[in-house]
Design a protein around this motif. Structure first.
Motif, PDB file in Angstrom:
ATOM      1  N   UNK A   1      11.799 -48.520 -49.047  1.00 26.75           N
ATOM      2  CA  UNK A   1      10.795 -49.609 -48.930  1.00 26.75           C
ATOM      3  C   UNK A   1      11.343 -50.784 -49.884  1.00 26.75           C
ATOM      4  N   UNK A   2      11.184 -52.036 -49.084  1.00 27.58           N
ATOM      5  CA  UNK A   2      11.379 -53.114 -50.047  1.00 27.58           C
ATOM      6  C   UNK A   2       9.865 -54.181 -49.897  1.00 27.58           C
ATOM      7  N   UNK A   3      10.108 -55.033 -50.872  1.00 24.11           N
ATOM      8  CA  UNK A   3       8.838 -55.917 -51.050  1.00 24.11           C
ATOM      9  C   UNK A   3       9.000 -57.170 -50.879  1.00 24.11           C
ATOM     10  N   UNK A   4       8.521 -57.939 -50.356  1.00 18.80           N
ATOM     11  CA  UNK A   4       8.648 -59.366 -50.176  1.00 18.80           C
ATOM     12  C   UNK A   4       7.316 -60.088 -50.096  1.00 18.80           C
ATOM     13  N   UNK A 191       4.903 -54.708 -47.563  1.00 19.43           N
ATOM     14  CA  UNK A 191       6.037 -53.717 -47.840  1.00 19.43           C
ATOM     15  C   UNK A 191       6.706 -53.393 -46.742  1.00 19.43           C
ATOM     16  N   UNK A 192       7.843 -53.499 -46.604  1.00 22.20           N
ATOM     17  CA  UNK A 192       8.928 -53.298 -45.432  1.00 22.20           C
ATOM     18  C   UNK A 192       9.583 -51.885 -45.252  1.00 22.20           C
ATOM     19  N   UNK A 193       9.597 -51.612 -44.214  1.00 26.06           N
ATOM     20  CA  UNK A 193      10.429 -50.475 -44.088  1.00 26.06           C
ATOM     21  C   UNK A 193      11.658 -50.891 -43.294  1.00 26.06           C
ATOM     22  N   UNK A 198       5.205 -52.948 -42.884  1.00 28.52           N
ATOM     23  CA  UNK A 198       4.292 -51.823 -42.832  1.00 28.52           C
ATOM     24  C   UNK A 198       2.947 -51.840 -43.342  1.00 28.52           C
ATOM     25  N   UNK A 199       2.965 -52.782 -44.515  1.00 32.54           N
ATOM     26  CA  UNK A 199       1.502 -52.699 -45.239  1.00 32.54           C
ATOM     27  C   UNK A 199       1.659 -54.094 -45.922  1.00 32.54           C
ATOM     28  N   UNK A 200       0.561 -54.857 -45.885  1.00 31.53           N
ATOM     29  CA  UNK A 200       0.473 -56.215 -46.462  1.00 31.53           C
ATOM     30  C   UNK A 200      -0.921 -56.157 -47.343  1.00 31.53           C
ATOM     31  N   UNK A 201      -0.662 -56.385 -48.605  1.00 35.00           N
ATOM     32  CA  UNK A 201      -1.523 -56.295 -49.748  1.00 35.00           C
ATOM     33  C   UNK A 201      -2.218 -57.720 -49.930  1.00 35.00           C
ATOM     34  N   UNK A 202      -3.258 -58.023 -50.400  1.00 33.82           N
ATOM     35  CA  UNK A 202      -4.072 -59.223 -50.692  1.00 33.82           C
ATOM     36  C   UNK A 202      -3.833 -59.440 -52.145  1.00 33.82           C
ATOM     37  N   UNK A 203      -3.908 -58.539 -53.026  1.00 29.34           N
ATOM     38  CA  UNK A 203      -3.853 -58.402 -54.507  1.00 29.34           C
ATOM     39  C   UNK A 203      -3.178 -57.297 -55.284  1.00 29.34           C
TER      40      UNK A 203
END
Length: 286
Positions: A1-4, A191-193, A198-203
């Motif tokens: 998983x990576x984050x951007x 959050x990317x696979x 896969x998931x987007x977070x607001x805060x």
């Protein structure tokens, strides 16, 4: 998983840079000016009823407000506070001050910012040149009124409900606490696979507490109390007897009387080494 950073996060970061930081962003889009800022966004189907009191103008790309219009909507105690917040937004470019003018060629009503104004100005739609006279500001013989509009990035942020994470971040950062708190957050991440989101977070918020020492004397007294609690029981009893005196390296008790004065024995107690504690042995006589 990576984050951007998500697209919404890119807009948040851009506005934070314009305003001078994330705290300033949260204060602007989660603070007292928010009700006024929302009237400068995209108005949708409420264009005709957006400004019944005449303190704003509905344009094709959003609304603009006069300063009295901002004051009537902002949740501030006085106009000085509103003015300070508006000036900060103007310096950062998040708010733009200008005149609402109508092009004499295409009849488009628009906000011409103060930086673009001159005696002759160009329409933002058809690029035709107009004179700055009373025929371009609603055919009134009065002097034109200054209006304030939002930067397009800020308009898009509000259209995507980007004020909601700002409201939460401001609430968490300003929540009273009995202990000193270090607060940090990041808004709008994905959050990317692999390459697939896969998931987007607001805060995402992080909070940690830390101790504070009012002065060195209070810290030393606290350390001494901890050492007394950890000392052997016989040592604590010796310290409570009259005549006991402690030096930097040992604790001594003068002989009492009689044969005890000539027959003394020394005892030493070594304590285990603990990080941050004095590891010298504690000596006493009895």
């Amino acid at each position: 998983m990576t984050v951007r950073t998500s697209d919404a996060g890119q807009r948040t970061a851009q506005l934070a840079r314009m305003l001078g930081g994330r705290a300033q962003f949260a204060e602007m889009f989660g603070g007292p000016l928010l009700p006024a800022l929302k009237k400068m966004g995209h108005l949708g189907n409420d264009i005709d009823k957006a400004f019944p009191d005449g303190d704003g103008v509905a344009l094709r790309d959003g609304g603009v407000l006069s300063f009295p219009g901002i004051c009537s909507r902002a949740e501030c105690d006085d106009t000085k506070d509103v003015r300070a917040r508006v000036d900060a937004a103007l310096r950062g470019g998040v708010l733009r001050r200008g005149l609402v003018l109508r092009c004499q060629t295409c009849q488009t009503r628009q906000l011409q910012t103060i930086d673009a104004l001159g005696q002759r100005w160009n329409c933002e739609r058809c690029n035709d040149t107009n004179d700055l006279d009373h025929t371009t500001w609603h055919h009134s013989t009065d002097e034109p009124t200054w209006f304030y509009g939002l930067h397009p990035v800020a308009q898009q942020l509000l259209a995507d409900h980007g004020d909601v994470p700002a409201l939460l971040a401001r609430h968490l950062a300003n929540t009273p606490s009995r202990r000193p708190v270090q607060y940090q957050d990041v808004m709008e991440i994905e959050l990317l696979d692999g390459t697939s989101p896969k998931v987007e977070t607001d805060l995402v918020a992080y909070e940690t507490t830390h101790s504070s020492s009012p002065n060195a004397k209070a810290q030393q007294a606290s350390a001494e109390r901890r050492e007394r609690r950890k000392a052997p029981k016989s040592t604590r009893n010796a310290r409570s007897r009259p005549g006991y005196k402690q030096t930097s390296s040992c604790s001594q008790l003068p002989p009492t009387s009689g044969n005890q004065a000539s027959q003394t024995s020394s005892k030493a107690t070594s304590r285990p080494t603990t990080a941050g504690q004095n590891t010298a042995p504690l000596s006493y006589t009895s």
